[in-house]
Write a protein that holds these residues in place. Structure first.
Motif, short mmCIF file in Angstrom:
data_model
loop_
_atom_site.label_atom_id
_atom_site.label_comp_id
_atom_site.label_asym_id
_atom_site.label_seq_id
_atom_site.Cartn_x
_atom_site.Cartn_y
_atom_site.Cartn_z
N ASN A 180 0.82 -1.21 0.00
CA ASN A 180 0.00 0.00 0.00
C ASN A 180 0.86 1.26 0.00
O ASN A 180 0.62 2.21 -0.75
CB ASN A 180 -0.92 0.01 1.23
CG ASN A 180 -2.26 -0.65 0.97
OD1 ASN A 180 -2.83 -0.50 -0.11
ND2 ASN A 180 -2.77 -1.37 1.95
N ASP A 181 1.86 1.28 0.87
CA ASP A 181 2.71 2.48 0.99
C ASP A 181 3.42 2.80 -0.32
O ASP A 181 3.44 3.96 -0.76
CB ASP A 181 3.74 2.28 2.10
CG ASP A 181 3.13 2.32 3.49
OD1 ASP A 181 1.98 2.77 3.62
OD2 ASP A 181 3.81 1.90 4.44
N ARG B 43 1.05 3.96 -3.18
CA ARG B 43 0.68 5.37 -3.03
C ARG B 43 1.86 6.29 -3.34
O ARG B 43 1.68 7.38 -3.90
CB ARG B 43 0.15 5.62 -1.62
CG ARG B 43 -1.18 4.90 -1.38
CD ARG B 43 -1.85 5.28 -0.08
NE ARG B 43 -3.08 4.51 0.06
CZ ARG B 43 -3.29 3.56 0.96
NH1 ARG B 43 -2.34 3.28 1.84
NH2 ARG B 43 -4.43 2.89 0.99
N ARG C 167 -7.81 -2.81 7.26
CA ARG C 167 -7.57 -1.47 7.83
C ARG C 167 -6.17 -1.41 8.44
O ARG C 167 -5.46 -0.42 8.28
CB ARG C 167 -8.63 -1.14 8.86
CG ARG C 167 -10.01 -0.86 8.29
CD ARG C 167 -10.99 -0.36 9.35
NE ARG C 167 -12.30 -0.14 8.76
CZ ARG C 167 -13.33 -0.97 8.86
NH1 ARG C 167 -13.19 -2.11 9.55
NH2 ARG C 167 -14.48 -0.70 8.29
N GLY D 265 -3.54 -0.73 6.03
CA GLY D 265 -3.50 0.60 5.43
C GLY D 265 -4.52 0.90 4.35
O GLY D 265 -4.45 1.96 3.72
N PHE D 266 -5.48 0.01 4.13
CA PHE D 266 -6.53 0.34 3.19
C PHE D 266 -7.42 1.44 3.77
O PHE D 266 -7.78 1.40 4.95
CB PHE D 266 -7.38 -0.89 2.85
CG PHE D 266 -6.72 -1.86 1.94
CD1 PHE D 266 -6.72 -1.68 0.56
CD2 PHE D 266 -6.05 -2.98 2.45
CE1 PHE D 266 -6.10 -2.58 -0.28
CE2 PHE D 266 -5.43 -3.89 1.61
CZ PHE D 266 -5.44 -3.69 0.24
N THR D 267 -7.79 2.41 2.95
CA THR D 267 -8.64 3.50 3.40
C THR D 267 -10.10 3.06 3.38
O THR D 267 -10.47 2.06 2.75
CB THR D 267 -8.48 4.73 2.50
OG1 THR D 267 -9.00 4.41 1.19
CG2 THR D 267 -7.02 5.15 2.38
N GLU D 268 -10.94 3.83 4.07
CA GLU D 268 -12.36 3.51 4.06
C GLU D 268 -12.95 3.61 2.66
O GLU D 268 -13.82 2.82 2.28
CB GLU D 268 -13.12 4.43 5.03
CG GLU D 268 -12.78 4.19 6.50
CD GLU D 268 -13.02 2.75 6.94
OE1 GLU D 268 -14.07 2.17 6.58
OE2 GLU D 268 -12.14 2.18 7.63
N GLU E 298 -11.37 2.92 -0.10
CA GLU E 298 -10.96 1.71 -0.81
C GLU E 298 -11.78 0.51 -0.38
O GLU E 298 -12.17 -0.33 -1.20
CB GLU E 298 -9.47 1.45 -0.57
CG GLU E 298 -8.56 2.43 -1.30
CD GLU E 298 -7.12 2.34 -0.89
OE1 GLU E 298 -6.25 2.63 -1.73
OE2 GLU E 298 -6.84 1.98 0.28
#
Length: 253
Positions: free
Chosen positions: A187-188, A191, A227, A230-233, A235
């Motif tokens: 994820n990091d 992005r 979560r 690191g997944f956003t809401e 996503e």
């Protein structure tokens, strides 16, 4: 850029992040066995039988074996990233190797070896599709196929526990703990690459998923683990609103 990262043993790695390497003709380190077959040609067995339980452990070991190669492949294939990119994926490769070793030893305790059962190559097929696109690799391997392991862990653990395999269930706990970190690394860096190119990660993910024919994932989803990775809401909302498909093999990495 050249730095000195350290292996968990304390010995230094040598890293030259500008080095450009020549692709190998075949997958390095790929053994002659197991026999590789299409995903739905892998026979499903009940883990309540000794052979069925061994087949499940073998399938998990095969996923972890592929995960080692995936982490190492992203290191040598994509030059020019910050040094931390390479040390992150070296850590992932090391921990995937530990997972494989735990499962392989457990399989041996049942009287079997890695390679004794057929296996599929779904994870590696997506790696080949994204071999020339770092953003797509990050989006669709760690954040899609490997993140599937976060969802698969609870039901797989329950199967093992129900079959009386407390050792296997304990290994799943270790894998899930580490996989949250591995998916977070994906994820990091996804992005980071999006930011470097001025792209919105959520919008770009949909573009890449369509371009590279990523599978649509079937719930239930392990939202707590996602979560933590690191997944956003936004996503997670998009994930849950997608039409589902049953064509994604359940697994861990």
């Amino acid at each position: 850029m050249c730095g000195r990262a350290r292996h968990p043993s304390g010995q230094p790695y040598g890293i030259d992040s500008a080095a450009v390497l020549i692709p190998p003709a075949t997958v390095p380190g790929r053994p002659a066995r197991p026999e590789l077959v299409p995903p739905f040609n892998v026979k499903q067995r009940s883990p309540r039988s000794p052979q069925g339980l061994a087949a499940l452990i073998h399938a998990l070991a095969h996923i972890e074996f592929n995960a080692i190669n995936l982490a190492l492949d992203i290191i040598w294939r994509f030059p020019g990233m910050p040094e931390a990119f390479y040390t992150d994926w070296l850590r992932v490769a090391h921990e995937e190797a530990l997972h494989f070793d735990l499962l392989s030893r457990h399989l041996q305790s049942m009287g079997y070896q890695y390679g004794d059962f057929p296996a599929h190559d779904g994870l590696w097929e997506m790696a080949e599709r994204t071999a020339n696109d770092l953003m797509a690799r990050l989006a669709l391997v760690p954040r899609t196929l490997e993140a599937r392991g976060l969802d698969a862990s609870p039901p797989v653990r329950a199967k093992l526990q129900s079959a009386g395999d407390t050792v296997g269930a304990g290994i799943i706990d270790i894998i899930l703990r580490d996989e949250i970190t591995h998916v977070a690394i994906g994820n990091d860096w996804y992005r980071y690459v999006c930011e470097q190119q001025g792209l919105d990660p959520l919008t770009q993910y949909a573009v890449l998923a369509a371009q590279y024919r990523a599978p649509r994932l079937k719930g239930p989803f392990n939202l707590e683990a996602r979560r933590a990775a690191g997944f956003t809401e936004a996503e997670l909302d998009a994930l849950q609103s997608e039409p589902v498909s049953t064509t994604v093999p359940q697994g861990l990495a």
